[in-house]
Design an enzyme around this catalytic site. Sequence first.
Site, PDB file in Angstrom:
ATOM      1  N   ARG A  57      33.830  17.817  19.272  1.00 49.16           N
ATOM      2  CA  ARG A  57      34.524  17.227  18.044  1.00 49.16           C
ATOM      3  C   ARG A  57      35.270  18.467  17.391  1.00 49.16           C
ATOM      4  NH1 ARG A  57      31.205  12.258  15.253  1.00 49.16           N
ATOM      5  NH2 ARG A  57      31.246  10.858  17.027  1.00 49.16           N
ATOM      6  N   ASP A  74      34.479   5.629   1.468  1.00 45.43           N
ATOM      7  CA  ASP A  74      34.144   6.565   2.792  1.00 45.43           C
ATOM      8  C   ASP A  74      34.517   8.004   2.242  1.00 45.43           C
ATOM      9  OD1 ASP A  74      33.448   5.580   5.723  1.00 45.43           O
ATOM     10  OD2 ASP A  74      34.120   7.524   5.586  1.00 45.43           O
TER      11      ASP A  74
HETATM   12  C1  LIG Z   1      29.404   4.036  11.717  1.00 43.54           C
HETATM   13  S1  LIG Z   1      30.554   3.875  10.269  1.00 43.54           S
HETATM   14  C2  LIG Z   1      30.226   2.376   9.763  1.00 43.54           C
HETATM   15  C3  LIG Z   1      31.284   1.728   9.152  1.00 43.54           C
HETATM   16  C4  LIG Z   1      31.029   0.288   8.784  1.00 43.54           C
HETATM   17  N1  LIG Z   1      29.870   0.438   7.431  1.00 43.54           N
HETATM   18  C5  LIG Z   1      30.257  -0.704   9.676  1.00 43.54           C
HETATM   19  O1  LIG Z   1      29.134  -0.928   9.615  1.00 43.54           O
HETATM   20  O2  LIG Z   1      31.162  -1.183  10.598  1.00 43.54           O
HETATM   21  C6  LIG Z   1      29.797   5.163   9.018  1.00 43.54           C
HETATM   22  C7  LIG Z   1      30.829   5.698   7.985  1.00 43.54           C
HETATM   23  O3  LIG Z   1      30.006   6.305   7.356  1.00 43.54           O
HETATM   24  C8  LIG Z   1      30.750   7.559   6.693  1.00 43.54           C
HETATM   25  N2  LIG Z   1      30.077   8.469   5.936  1.00 43.54           N
HETATM   26  C9  LIG Z   1      29.010   9.217   6.529  1.00 43.54           C
HETATM   27  N3  LIG Z   1      28.534  10.229   5.755  1.00 43.54           N
HETATM   28  C10 LIG Z   1      29.025   9.850   4.582  1.00 43.54           C
HETATM   29  C11 LIG Z   1      28.704  10.158   3.280  1.00 43.54           C
HETATM   30  N4  LIG Z   1      28.117  11.196   2.838  1.00 43.54           N
HETATM   31  N5  LIG Z   1      29.424   9.586   2.052  1.00 43.54           N
HETATM   32  C12 LIG Z   1      30.425   8.377   2.518  1.00 43.54           C
HETATM   33  N6  LIG Z   1      30.407   8.028   3.712  1.00 43.54           N
HETATM   34  C13 LIG Z   1      29.857   8.779   4.615  1.00 43.54           C
HETATM   35  C14 LIG Z   1      31.543   7.928   7.793  1.00 43.54           C
HETATM   36  O4  LIG Z   1      32.820   8.506   7.479  1.00 43.54           O
HETATM   37  C15 LIG Z   1      31.813   6.699   8.540  1.00 43.54           C
HETATM   38  O5  LIG Z   1      33.058   6.099   8.480  1.00 43.54           O
END
Ligand SMILES: C[S@@+](CC[C@H](N)C(=O)[O-])C[C@H]1O[C@@H](n2cnc3c(N)ncnc32)[C@H](O)[C@@H]1O
Length: 286
Positions: A51, A159
Amino acid sequence: MSFALQLDEGKEHEGREFTFNDREFTFLADFVNKQVGIVLSEQKKDMVYSRLVRRLRTLNLTSFSEYCALLKSEEGKGEIVNLVNAITTNLTKFFREEHHFTHLESIISELEVSNPKNKKLRIWSAACSSGMEAYSIAMVVRRAINNISSWDARILATDIDTNMLAMARNGKYPLEQLDNIPAGYRDNINIDDYSHDVVMADELKSIIAFKQLNLLEFWPMSGLFDAVFCRNVVIYFDKETQKKLFERMAGLIKVGGWLYIGHSESLHNISDRFELIGRTIYRKKR
Ligand SMILES: C[S@@+](CC[C@H](N)C(=O)[O-])C[C@H]1O[C@@H](n2cnc3c(N)ncnc32)[C@H](O)[C@@H]1O
């Protein structure tokens, strides 16, 4: 330097463009953990390499050691956003874990009947990725509320990842995503004549606010939410971080309000502020 580290440094992956040793991996894992709470175990070393390799090329760096040095320096502050965007896992889809949306629709309809004067609805999509979760919520809200123009219905979608938020605000997705939107919810989506993208209509966009928010940092919201979607994100955090997060979240959800979490997540031994009322569906206790 430990003996183990010296050994590892002697056995770099052959054929790789850049060397990547344990010390560099440990630095990056700690750095990411402090910034966003994501835990990167030793098994994620190859993933981290693949990545970040593009970042090294873009920045014309010749080694991971230079990349780590950049992150430690004052001029490297601007790189943190790119590091975070590269490391986050953004997998999502419309109506993912569809039973949550069925449940949401039923509670909105109940709210309308039980309290006809209260025409205010607040929902938070707390890790919205490219926005498909928030648009799915908006499609449900539009379908569940008969006269939405008389309502003050708002969805906050947040996000950490700025690239995902740009996609979310744009509201255009590849045509194959259409299959995930059940037929009854397609009123406010269009297909672009040229690109054939699935395009979210203003009727959906107008009730969503997309904002960058790090779940580990300060939350500027003050009002209470009727429902929060916090799905498939805490799985990347350690238990202590999860405990703190759900404690803060409990403070932002109305008594009797709802919390939806991801299919492989649980509040067992994490929070006693919520009651489990369905598959990964919780209700804030009185
Ligand atoms: C796997 S996706 C889940 C998306 C959606 N909630 C779903 O279930 O389909 C996880 C998301 O969490 C976000 N994320 C990770 N760490 C984070 C943080 N500390 N604060 C806010 N968002 C975060 C990532 O950028 C990513 O877009």
